[in-house]
Each structure stands twice: as C-alpha cells, then as structure tokens.
Design an enzyme around this catalytic site. Sequence first.
Site, PDB file in Angstrom:
ATOM      1  CE  LYS A 231      -7.118  -0.901  -3.127  1.00  0.00           C
ATOM      2  NZ  LYS A 231      -7.047   0.311  -3.950  1.00  0.00           N
TER       3      LYS A 231
HETATM    4  N1  GLU Z   1      -6.736   7.250  -4.710  1.00  0.00           N
HETATM    5  C1  GLU Z   1      -6.562   7.416  -3.292  1.00  0.00           C
HETATM    6  C2  GLU Z   1      -6.601   6.065  -2.609  1.00  0.00           C
HETATM    7  O1  GLU Z   1      -7.134   5.126  -3.120  1.00  0.00           O
HETATM    8  C3  GLU Z   1      -7.648   8.241  -2.650  1.00  0.00           C
HETATM    9  C4  GLU Z   1      -7.675   9.616  -3.137  1.00  0.00           C
HETATM   10  C5  GLU Z   1      -8.663  10.520  -2.441  1.00  0.00           C
HETATM   11  O2  GLU Z   1      -9.741  10.096  -2.051  1.00  0.00           O
HETATM   12  O3  GLU Z   1      -8.337  11.698  -2.360  1.00  0.00           O
HETATM   13  O4  GLU Z   1      -6.070   5.951  -1.535  1.00  0.00           O
END
Ligand code: GLU
Length: 292
Positions: A231
């Site tokens: 992103k």
């Molecule tokens: N929320 C994290 C991200 O979008 C990923 C967390 C995970 O998979 O442990 O990068």
Amino acid sequence: MSASYTGRFAPSPSGELHFGSLIAALGSFLRARAQQGRWRVRIEDIDPPREVPGAAARILQQLEQHGLHWDGDVLWQSQRHEAYGEALSWLQRQHHSYYCTCPRSRIQQLPDGVYDGHCRSLNHPAENAALRLKSVSPVFCFQDVLRGEIHADAALAREDFIIHRRDGLFAYNLAVVVDDHFQGITEVVRGADLIEPTVRQLTLFRQFGWQAPDYLHLPLVINPDGNKLSKQNHAAPLPAGDARPALVQALRFLGQPVGEGWRDLSQTALLEQAVDRWDLAAVPRQDASMPQ
Ligand code: GLU
Ligand code: ZN
C-alpha cells in the site's frame, strides 16, 4: 470441518487489497480449506492514524468478491482493547515489562538502532513512557513450515521491544499474539515481510506460557523496480468485476497448476479445484514479480 486446523487472514485497514495481499489471503485460505480447517478474518484496526476510512468494509467486500468466505464473525482489534490491557497487566504483575522514557533520538544512535535495555531497572512511572517487554527467554530461530529453519538477527531477537506505545496505542506484536491465541489459530500463513516479527511473537507466546501456532511465510510479490508490492508503494487495488483472472494469476504465483480451461469454470469451481489440487511443495520460496 477439522477441529485441528485454524488459519486466518489479518489485514490492516490502511487501504484496499492489492495483488500482494491477495496472495496472503488466498494462500492462507487454501492452506486451511485443503485441511478441512477453519479460516478466520481479523481486521487489525488498532492504529487509527494509519487507517483509511472505508478500507475495512472494502477489504471484506473484496474477499467476498473473490469467493474467499470466512468462518464465524470477523474479529475487530478495535473491540479488543480490554483483552490487550489485561495481557499487559499480567506481564506487569510477572515483572516481565517496564516503562521506557528514552527518546527516539537516543535509540537511533545505538548500534543498528536496537534498544539496549537502558530503562530495565529504572522503575519509571507510566507517564509519557512506552512499555517494553523484559525479554527473559528470547526466541532466536523457528521452523517455518515452507522455508525450514529461520534464524533471526540475534540482537533484534533479544531486544526488549515495545508492547504499548507512548502514544497509548497497543503494539502490533502484542495484539497479534493475544488474538492468535484467543482465536485458537494453529498456523499463521502470511507474507515473508513478516518473518522478522515472528521471533518476537514467539517470545511473547513463551512469556505468556501459551502454545504458539506454526508459521508459514509466503513469497512476496515484487514490483518491476524491485520493491515489495505494498500500500505504501501505491500498489493498484484488485480490479472490480470478474475475480477469476486475479485468482488464476495468484494461483500461478503460488506455483499451483491451473489448466487453460479455467475460463469455463465458475469462480466457485475454480476455487474448489484449487483446494483439491493444493500442493504446498510447489509454492516457491523466492519472492518474484507478478506473473503476466
Ligand atoms: N495486519 C498485518 C498486515 O496487514 C498482518 C498481520 C499478520 O498477518 O500477522 O500487514
Ligand atoms: Zn529506555
């Protein structure tokens, strides 16, 4: 459904899903479904300043659009503050954490910017301080389900990392461990960009006395300029409409064979076939650019 496997996809609502996030979503989905396991979705909305309004709803729509249907309710980290607070209190009662008031500028001057435990025995009060884990038995390496043994940088693994930020926000490593435990996750399947925090998460599991899940890190999608699709790099969101071309591209990226006849398959049939044919051994270990 197999009682023994529970996987998850845990996106942060900082933007829509792109091809890189589809790899993590599809890879974790197939891994779970191929074992008749559960697949859960968790929205990691613990960092409001980095949140994009509407992104969480959009991500859930995109998962539905791609036929990636999850089990049970979505878990929202913004609803889990009480659990994170309790976990922190428990660590504090065990004397497994301490407040740190070191300015960022001091830490940046340390070798490799790794925190040196300066405040460990200074007994700072909570005001204007971050809370750090007192890392009493750090984990230095782990067995990745796909990649085999992975050794972390020792200084990084040993670091007393932050579990509650000075600005009052819970740290990612804390929230993810508390939730993976709470949701009974048996295997975490995610992108290789998250290999580094894995040893920290394992350290936290150990200090809580909880059984840790297995970890499987998928290859990353690389831009033509050699950077990870993300992103932050303004990766294009997944296209609206027929999701089959993106699914086929993602399956091929994951080394899974897709016959030329896929255009005759419905999206449901395409995914069912992918579950049936899922072959972990075919998943590449190397990051790669997007297949054409
Ligand atoms: N929320 C994290 C991200 O979008 C990923 C967390 C995970 O998979 O442990 O990068
Ligand atoms: Zn400090």
